[in-house]
Design a protein around this motif. Structure first.
Motif, PDB file in Angstrom:
ATOM      1  N   ARG A  82       0.811  -1.211   0.000  1.00 34.79           N
ATOM      2  CA  ARG A  82       0.000   0.000   0.000  1.00 34.79           C
ATOM      3  C   ARG A  82       0.851   1.270   0.000  1.00 34.79           C
ATOM      4  N   ASN A  83       0.386   2.264  -0.754  1.00 32.93           N
ATOM      5  CA  ASN A  83       0.934   3.620  -0.775  1.00 32.93           C
ATOM      6  C   ASN A  83       2.424   3.666  -1.064  1.00 32.93           C
ATOM      7  N   TRP A  84       2.847   2.935  -2.080  1.00 32.41           N
ATOM      8  CA  TRP A  84       4.252   2.979  -2.484  1.00 32.41           C
ATOM      9  C   TRP A  84       4.665   4.398  -2.875  1.00 32.41           C
ATOM     10  N   GLY A  85       3.819   5.041  -3.672  1.00 37.53           N
ATOM     11  CA  GLY A  85       4.179   6.350  -4.208  1.00 37.53           C
ATOM     12  C   GLY A  85       4.462   7.386  -3.139  1.00 37.53           C
ATOM     13  N   GLY A  86       3.764   7.298  -2.016  1.00 40.09           N
ATOM     14  CA  GLY A  86       3.917   8.315  -0.981  1.00 40.09           C
ATOM     15  C   GLY A  86       4.932   7.993   0.090  1.00 40.09           C
ATOM     16  N   GLN A 129      17.340  -0.837 -17.480  1.00 40.92           N
ATOM     17  CA  GLN A 129      16.195  -0.724 -16.582  1.00 40.92           C
ATOM     18  C   GLN A 129      15.151   0.196 -17.210  1.00 40.92           C
ATOM     19  N   HIS A 130      14.186  -0.430 -17.870  1.00 38.50           N
ATOM     20  CA  HIS A 130      13.078   0.294 -18.492  1.00 38.50           C
ATOM     21  C   HIS A 130      11.761  -0.309 -17.997  1.00 38.50           C
ATOM     22  N   PRO A 131      11.414  -0.049 -16.748  1.00 42.25           N
ATOM     23  CA  PRO A 131      10.224  -0.685 -16.167  1.00 42.25           C
ATOM     24  C   PRO A 131       8.932  -0.198 -16.812  1.00 42.25           C
ATOM     25  N   LYS A 132       7.937  -1.057 -16.792  1.00 39.06           N
ATOM     26  CA  LYS A 132       6.634  -0.738 -17.363  1.00 39.06           C
ATOM     27  C   LYS A 132       5.577  -0.495 -16.292  1.00 39.06           C
ATOM     28  N   THR A 133       5.983  -0.522 -15.032  1.00 40.12           N
ATOM     29  CA  THR A 133       5.024  -0.358 -13.942  1.00 40.12           C
ATOM     30  C   THR A 133       5.434   0.818 -13.059  1.00 40.12           C
ATOM     31  N   ARG A 134       4.467   1.293 -12.275  1.00 38.40           N
ATOM     32  CA  ARG A 134       4.723   2.402 -11.364  1.00 38.40           C
ATOM     33  C   ARG A 134       5.715   1.995 -10.268  1.00 38.40           C
ATOM     34  N   LYS A 135       5.540   0.792  -9.712  1.00 40.68           N
ATOM     35  CA  LYS A 135       6.468   0.332  -8.668  1.00 40.68           C
ATOM     36  C   LYS A 135       7.867   0.139  -9.237  1.00 40.68           C
ATOM     37  N   GLY A 136       7.941  -0.312 -10.478  1.00 38.94           N
ATOM     38  CA  GLY A 136       9.245  -0.460 -11.105  1.00 38.94           C
ATOM     39  C   GLY A 136       9.948   0.879 -11.253  1.00 38.94           C
ATOM     40  N   ALA A 137       9.205   1.895 -11.675  1.00 37.73           N
ATOM     41  CA  ALA A 137       9.793   3.225 -11.821  1.00 37.73           C
ATOM     42  C   ALA A 137      10.267   3.766 -10.476  1.00 37.73           C
ATOM     43  N   LEU A 138       9.528   3.484  -9.419  1.00 43.49           N
ATOM     44  CA  LEU A 138       9.930   3.917  -8.088  1.00 43.49           C
ATOM     45  C   LEU A 138      11.210   3.202  -7.653  1.00 43.49           C
ATOM     46  N   ARG A 139      11.308   1.915  -7.951  1.00 42.65           N
ATOM     47  CA  ARG A 139      12.520   1.165  -7.619  1.00 42.65           C
ATOM     48  C   ARG A 139      13.742   1.724  -8.360  1.00 42.65           C
ATOM     49  N   VAL A 140      13.558   2.050  -9.614  1.00 43.62           N
ATOM     50  CA  VAL A 140      14.664   2.637 -10.384  1.00 43.62           C
ATOM     51  C   VAL A 140      15.091   3.955  -9.759  1.00 43.62           C
ATOM     52  N   GLU A 141      14.117   4.758  -9.358  1.00 43.18           N
ATOM     53  CA  GLU A 141      14.440   6.049  -8.748  1.00 43.18           C
ATOM     54  C   GLU A 141      15.160   5.869  -7.419  1.00 43.18           C
ATOM     55  N   MET A 142      14.744   4.883  -6.623  1.00 42.30           N
ATOM     56  CA  MET A 142      15.419   4.625  -5.352  1.00 42.30           C
ATOM     57  C   MET A 142      16.881   4.241  -5.585  1.00 42.30           C
ATOM     58  N   GLU A 143      17.110   3.372  -6.557  1.00 47.32           N
ATOM     59  CA  GLU A 143      18.488   2.970  -6.840  1.00 47.32           C
ATOM     60  C   GLU A 143      19.295   4.115  -7.440  1.00 47.32           C
ATOM     61  N   ARG A 144      18.635   4.982  -8.200  1.00 44.94           N
ATOM     62  CA  ARG A 144      19.341   6.155  -8.742  1.00 44.94           C
ATOM     63  C   ARG A 144      19.837   7.039  -7.602  1.00 44.94           C
ATOM     64  N   ARG A 145      18.999   7.217  -6.601  1.00 45.60           N
ATOM     65  CA  ARG A 145      19.387   8.047  -5.460  1.00 45.60           C
ATOM     66  C   ARG A 145      20.502   7.388  -4.644  1.00 45.60           C
ATOM     67  N   LEU A 146      20.446   6.074  -4.551  1.00 40.15           N
ATOM     68  CA  LEU A 146      21.517   5.365  -3.851  1.00 40.15           C
ATOM     69  C   LEU A 146      22.840   5.499  -4.599  1.00 40.15           C
ATOM     70  N   ARG A 147      22.791   5.409  -5.919  1.00 40.36           N
ATOM     71  CA  ARG A 147      24.022   5.576  -6.702  1.00 40.36           C
ATOM     72  C   ARG A 147      24.577   6.991  -6.526  1.00 40.36           C
ATOM     73  N   ALA A 148      23.685   7.982  -6.533  1.00 37.82           N
ATOM     74  CA  ALA A 148      24.141   9.357  -6.327  1.00 37.82           C
ATOM     75  C   ALA A 148      24.785   9.513  -4.951  1.00 37.82           C
ATOM     76  N   ARG A 274      -4.952  -3.893  -6.063  1.00 37.96           N
ATOM     77  CA  ARG A 274      -4.505  -3.086  -7.197  1.00 37.96           C
ATOM     78  C   ARG A 274      -2.992  -3.196  -7.374  1.00 37.96           C
ATOM     79  N   GLU A 275      -2.268  -3.169  -6.254  1.00 33.27           N
ATOM     80  CA  GLU A 275      -0.814  -3.263  -6.325  1.00 33.27           C
ATOM     81  C   GLU A 275      -0.363  -4.668  -6.739  1.00 33.27           C
ATOM     82  N   MET A 276      -1.062  -5.688  -6.255  1.00 32.20           N
ATOM     83  CA  MET A 276      -0.733  -7.055  -6.651  1.00 32.20           C
ATOM     84  C   MET A 276      -0.962  -7.254  -8.147  1.00 32.20           C
TER      85      MET A 276
END
Length: 343
Positions: A82-86, A129-148, A274-276
């Motif tokens: 629940r509420n991954w985006g927030g 990493q070219h995700p097709k889902t919202r959770k995938g895009a969030l995961r990519v962003e999290m890893e981008r921030r970790l790399r930074a 919805r998330e599942m």
């Protein structure tokens, strides 16, 4: 002096197994939770954990909890998808800020969500990493921030894995929430995907042991390091259902299809459904993480045979009768597991 780990999300599946694995390697284990007394009762089998009150959404709490920590295990996720985006991006930002302040490294359990169909079926650490889902895009962003963050002096270790199962406190995963019913005898197994499509599973005690071994060699790791955990690759995905039936000694119980249509109808009203549903694509096609790099670095990957892993998973979920399925030696192993001392 022993190294100190701060675990955020210690009551979850990966977090609790990391607490046990790190303790085995001589670490001091600290954990942050909004309700530390309740968390300590939940993990009563791990009295060695030093509990600190705090909220992963509060940057000051995380910073305070991380003082003098050598590594922060970021194992926190929104319950029930629940509420991954927030939540997930603010929480990783707070962990990064705390790591910068304390000089700690970060251990992050990754997933296959980052990858889209263009990278399937075999995923290397360097796959696009070219995700097709919202959770995938969030995961990519999290890893981008970790790399930074790694470019600013924070050592980061990411261990990606398939679907979690097993462990003593793992309830928020497909195995426990979808395939079987915790606390009840195995009278049926629900399988989410086509029977012939391969699927990858990560037995959490093995994954945590792997992460602990990687941390033990932290000096040999780059500032930003990613490994793929192989776990259990089942060429025919239905093999997991067969393993559950065999472990329960109920080979004739039916294997049911997950009612995706019902989840679709209810998804506007039930956020978890919805998330599942968004993750259904991972059951339709074979998606496998290549652990070649990991094996080359460690020499081998910790691996519990599937039959033992499934039997221990069912027993840990409290399925009645599961305890009767063990030999004396296996029962002792399960006892060590539930006490958080198995390696």
């Amino acid at each position: 002096m022993a190294s100190t780990a701060l675990i955020i999300g210690a009551t979850g599946g990966f977090g609790s197994e990391m607490a046990a694995a790190l303790r085995n390697y001589g670490w001091q284990v600290r954990a942050m939770h909004r309700k530390p007394k309740a968390a300590a009762r939940q993990l009563a089998d791990m009295p060695f954990i030093d509990w600190i009150k705090g909220d992963a959404m509060n940057a000051a709490d995380v910073k305070a909890a991380a003082v003098n920590a050598d590594v922060i295990v970021h194992a926190v996720n929104p319950p029930g998808y629940r509420n991954w985006g927030g939540t997930v991006v603010p929480m990783i930002d707070n962990t990064i800020a705390a790591a910068k302040a304390s000089g700690a490294g970060i251990l992050f359990p990754g997933t296959v969500y980052n990858f889209g169909p263009d990278a399937f079926p075999l995923l290397a650490e360097t796959s696009p990493q070219h995700p097709k889902t919202r959770k995938g895009a969030l995961r990519v962003e999290m890893e981008r921030r970790l790399r930074a963050a790694s470019e600013e002096g924070v050592k980061v270790l990411i261990l990606r894995a398939g679907d979690f199962f097993g462990g003593c406190h793992a309830g928020n995963n497909w195995f426990a929430q979808g395939l079987v019913k915790p606390g009840k005898p195995v009278r049926a197994v629900t399988y989410p995907g086509p029977h012939h499509v391969g699927h990858q599973w990560a037995y959490l005690p093995d994954m945590a042991e792997t992460a602990a071994r990687l941390l033990a060699r932290a000096d040999d790791l780059a500032d930003f390091e990613t490994f793929h955990f192989g776990g259990h690759w089942l060429e025919q995905g239905i093999e997991m259902a067969d393993a559950i039936r065999a472990a329960a000694r109920r080979p004739d119980v039916p294997v049911k299809r997950l009612p995706w249509f019902a989840l679709t109808l209810l998804s506007p009203f039930v956020e978890t459904f919805r998330e599942m549903r968004e993750m259904r694509y991972l059951w339709k096609k074979p998606v496998r993480l290549d652990n070649t790099k990991l094996v080359a670095f460690l020499g081998r990957e910790p691996h519990t045979p599937l039959d033992i892993a499934v039997r221990q998973s069912l027993a840990a979920l409290g399925c009645p009768g599961a305890d009767d399925l063990y030999s004396e030696e296996e029962s002792l192993s399960l006892t060590r597991l539930t006490k958080g001392t198995i390696q």
